[in-house]
Design an enzyme around this catalytic site. Structure first.
Site, PDB file in Angstrom:
ATOM      1  N   LYS A  11       0.806  -1.218   0.000  1.00  0.00           N
ATOM      2  CA  LYS A  11       0.000   0.000   0.000  1.00  0.00           C
ATOM      3  C   LYS A  11       0.849   1.283   0.000  1.00  0.00           C
ATOM      4  O   LYS A  11       2.063   1.228   0.190  1.00  0.00           O
ATOM      5  CB  LYS A  11      -0.945  -0.029   1.199  1.00  0.00           C
ATOM      6  CG  LYS A  11      -1.940  -1.198   1.122  1.00  0.00           C
ATOM      7  CD  LYS A  11      -2.862  -1.223   2.310  1.00  0.00           C
ATOM      8  CE  LYS A  11      -3.815  -2.394   2.262  1.00  0.00           C
ATOM      9  NZ  LYS A  11      -4.688  -2.429   3.443  1.00  0.00           N
ATOM     10  N   TYR A  51     -12.472  -4.026  -2.304  1.00  0.00           N
ATOM     11  CA  TYR A  51     -12.863  -4.054  -0.890  1.00  0.00           C
ATOM     12  C   TYR A  51     -14.378  -4.140  -0.696  1.00  0.00           C
ATOM     13  O   TYR A  51     -14.902  -3.680   0.310  1.00  0.00           O
ATOM     14  CB  TYR A  51     -12.314  -2.819  -0.179  1.00  0.00           C
ATOM     15  CG  TYR A  51     -10.825  -2.869   0.046  1.00  0.00           C
ATOM     16  CD1 TYR A  51     -10.257  -3.830   0.881  1.00  0.00           C
ATOM     17  CD2 TYR A  51      -9.984  -1.946  -0.559  1.00  0.00           C
ATOM     18  CE1 TYR A  51      -8.888  -3.875   1.105  1.00  0.00           C
ATOM     19  CE2 TYR A  51      -8.610  -1.991  -0.336  1.00  0.00           C
ATOM     20  CZ  TYR A  51      -8.078  -2.959   0.488  1.00  0.00           C
ATOM     21  OH  TYR A  51      -6.729  -2.998   0.708  1.00  0.00           O
ATOM     22  N   PHE A  59     -15.073   1.957   8.611  1.00  0.00           N
ATOM     23  CA  PHE A  59     -13.751   2.365   8.129  1.00  0.00           C
ATOM     24  C   PHE A  59     -13.641   2.393   6.600  1.00  0.00           C
ATOM     25  O   PHE A  59     -12.597   2.766   6.059  1.00  0.00           O
ATOM     26  CB  PHE A  59     -12.662   1.448   8.703  1.00  0.00           C
ATOM     27  CG  PHE A  59     -12.819  -0.001   8.334  1.00  0.00           C
ATOM     28  CD1 PHE A  59     -12.368  -0.487   7.106  1.00  0.00           C
ATOM     29  CD2 PHE A  59     -13.415  -0.895   9.212  1.00  0.00           C
ATOM     30  CE1 PHE A  59     -12.505  -1.823   6.767  1.00  0.00           C
ATOM     31  CE2 PHE A  59     -13.551  -2.237   8.880  1.00  0.00           C
ATOM     32  CZ  PHE A  59     -13.097  -2.699   7.659  1.00  0.00           C
ATOM     33  N   ARG A  87       0.150 -14.554   4.688  1.00  0.00           N
ATOM     34  CA  ARG A  87      -0.634 -13.971   5.787  1.00  0.00           C
ATOM     35  C   ARG A  87       0.186 -13.949   7.072  1.00  0.00           C
ATOM     36  O   ARG A  87       0.128 -12.997   7.838  1.00  0.00           O
ATOM     37  CB  ARG A  87      -1.934 -14.754   5.997  1.00  0.00           C
ATOM     38  CG  ARG A  87      -2.870 -14.766   4.806  1.00  0.00           C
ATOM     39  CD  ARG A  87      -3.689 -13.551   4.625  1.00  0.00           C
ATOM     40  NE  ARG A  87      -4.622 -13.359   5.723  1.00  0.00           N
ATOM     41  CZ  ARG A  87      -5.436 -12.331   5.818  1.00  0.00           C
ATOM     42  NH1 ARG A  87      -5.433 -11.398   4.885  1.00  0.00           N
ATOM     43  NH2 ARG A  87      -6.240 -12.200   6.835  1.00  0.00           N
ATOM     44  N   THR A  93      -4.164  -8.157  10.982  1.00  0.00           N
ATOM     45  CA  THR A  93      -4.686  -6.946  10.338  1.00  0.00           C
ATOM     46  C   THR A  93      -4.730  -5.771  11.305  1.00  0.00           C
ATOM     47  O   THR A  93      -4.363  -4.651  10.937  1.00  0.00           O
ATOM     48  CB  THR A  93      -6.092  -7.216   9.766  1.00  0.00           C
ATOM     49  OG1 THR A  93      -6.015  -8.310   8.852  1.00  0.00           O
ATOM     50  CG2 THR A  93      -6.637  -5.999   9.046  1.00  0.00           C
ATOM     51  N   ARG A 104       3.316  -5.931   9.195  1.00  0.00           N
ATOM     52  CA  ARG A 104       2.459  -4.943   9.865  1.00  0.00           C
ATOM     53  C   ARG A 104       3.005  -4.589  11.242  1.00  0.00           C
ATOM     54  O   ARG A 104       2.936  -3.437  11.664  1.00  0.00           O
ATOM     55  CB  ARG A 104       1.029  -5.457   9.961  1.00  0.00           C
ATOM     56  CG  ARG A 104       0.333  -5.517   8.607  1.00  0.00           C
ATOM     57  CD  ARG A 104      -1.088  -6.017   8.733  1.00  0.00           C
ATOM     58  NE  ARG A 104      -1.751  -6.082   7.452  1.00  0.00           N
ATOM     59  CZ  ARG A 104      -2.375  -7.145   6.987  1.00  0.00           C
ATOM     60  NH1 ARG A 104      -2.437  -8.269   7.710  1.00  0.00           N
ATOM     61  NH2 ARG A 104      -2.958  -7.131   5.811  1.00  0.00           N
ATOM     62  N   ASN A 114      -2.667  -0.118   7.139  1.00  0.00           N
ATOM     63  CA  ASN A 114      -1.858  -1.240   7.607  1.00  0.00           C
ATOM     64  C   ASN A 114      -0.805  -1.747   6.624  1.00  0.00           C
ATOM     65  O   ASN A 114      -0.309  -2.842   6.776  1.00  0.00           O
ATOM     66  CB  ASN A 114      -2.753  -2.370   8.112  1.00  0.00           C
ATOM     67  CG  ASN A 114      -3.510  -3.059   6.999  1.00  0.00           C
ATOM     68  OD1 ASN A 114      -3.195  -2.952   5.828  1.00  0.00           O
ATOM     69  ND2 ASN A 114      -4.533  -3.795   7.378  1.00  0.00           N
ATOM     70  N   HIS A 117      -1.790  -5.749   1.894  1.00  0.00           N
ATOM     71  CA  HIS A 117      -2.980  -6.596   1.779  1.00  0.00           C
ATOM     72  C   HIS A 117      -2.526  -7.926   1.193  1.00  0.00           C
ATOM     73  O   HIS A 117      -1.692  -7.959   0.285  1.00  0.00           O
ATOM     74  CB  HIS A 117      -4.023  -5.968   0.850  1.00  0.00           C
ATOM     75  CG  HIS A 117      -5.108  -6.930   0.479  1.00  0.00           C
ATOM     76  ND1 HIS A 117      -6.222  -7.114   1.260  1.00  0.00           N
ATOM     77  CD2 HIS A 117      -5.218  -7.797  -0.566  1.00  0.00           C
ATOM     78  CE1 HIS A 117      -6.987  -8.044   0.702  1.00  0.00           C
ATOM     79  NE2 HIS A 117      -6.400  -8.466  -0.408  1.00  0.00           N
ATOM     80  N   GLU A 128      -9.166 -11.594  -6.611  1.00  0.00           N
ATOM     81  CA  GLU A 128      -8.295 -10.420  -6.567  1.00  0.00           C
ATOM     82  C   GLU A 128      -7.275 -10.423  -7.701  1.00  0.00           C
ATOM     83  O   GLU A 128      -7.014  -9.376  -8.312  1.00  0.00           O
ATOM     84  CB  GLU A 128      -7.601 -10.352  -5.199  1.00  0.00           C
ATOM     85  CG  GLU A 128      -8.598 -10.081  -4.089  1.00  0.00           C
ATOM     86  CD  GLU A 128      -8.044 -10.260  -2.690  1.00  0.00           C
ATOM     87  OE1 GLU A 128      -8.689  -9.760  -1.749  1.00  0.00           O
ATOM     88  OE2 GLU A 128      -6.977 -10.892  -2.506  1.00  0.00           O
TER      89      GLU A 128
END
Length: 147
Positions: A11, A51, A59, A87, A93, A104, A114, A117, A128
């Site tokens: 991100k 999303y 949020f 993950r 998260t 993270r 964060n 993704h 995705e």
């Protein structure tokens, strides 16, 4: 164990801090394969599709604002049990739950921002990947280092 493909998005916060290479390096050190990669600026429409499961959450608006605020790096990453491995590398998260040593845990400053993704299931990964990549943009990993 089974070979899987997963979708990963680095991100805008990572770009601003100039540590994109650190994130890629962590995946490669786990022997994960980078099968596709490109830097893009996500449109609000694409972000909403990506999303969609969060549309009714408080949020959502902040998440869209953040994800559309700068460049992101989108990747298809493969490997044995890649979804679980990635993950785990990413960490929880919620920033307050993310362990030190995870991406993270080391880099995120808030849950909304964060920093990364990663797909949470094979079904999410397929959806995705299809949102961000055409089939011809995804390559098979070649272990022959002589090339």
């Amino acid at each position: 164990m089974s070979y899987q493909r997963s979708f990963v998005m680095v991100k805008p916060g990572i770009f601003r801090r100039k540590i994109v290479g650190e994130i890629i390096s962590r995946m490669e050190k786990k022997r994960l394969d980078i099968l596709a990669m490109k830097m893009i600026k996500i449109s609000p429409k694409l972000a909403q599709h990506h999303y969609h499961e969060h549309v009714d959450k408080s949020f959502f608006k902040n998440l869209l604002s953040y994800i559309c605020s700068g460049e992101v790096l989108v990747m298809v990453v493969g490997g044995e049990n890649a979804i679980t491995q990635i993950r785990s590398l990413c960490g929880a998260t919620k920033v307050e739950d993310a362990a030190a040593g995870s991406i993270r845990g080391d880099y995120a400053v808030s849950t909304t921002e964060n920093v990364i993704h990663a797909s949470d299931s094979p079904e999410s990964a397929m959806r995705e990947i299809d949102l961000f990549f055409r089939k011809e943009e995804i390559f098979a990993y070649n272990m022959d280092i002589s090339q």
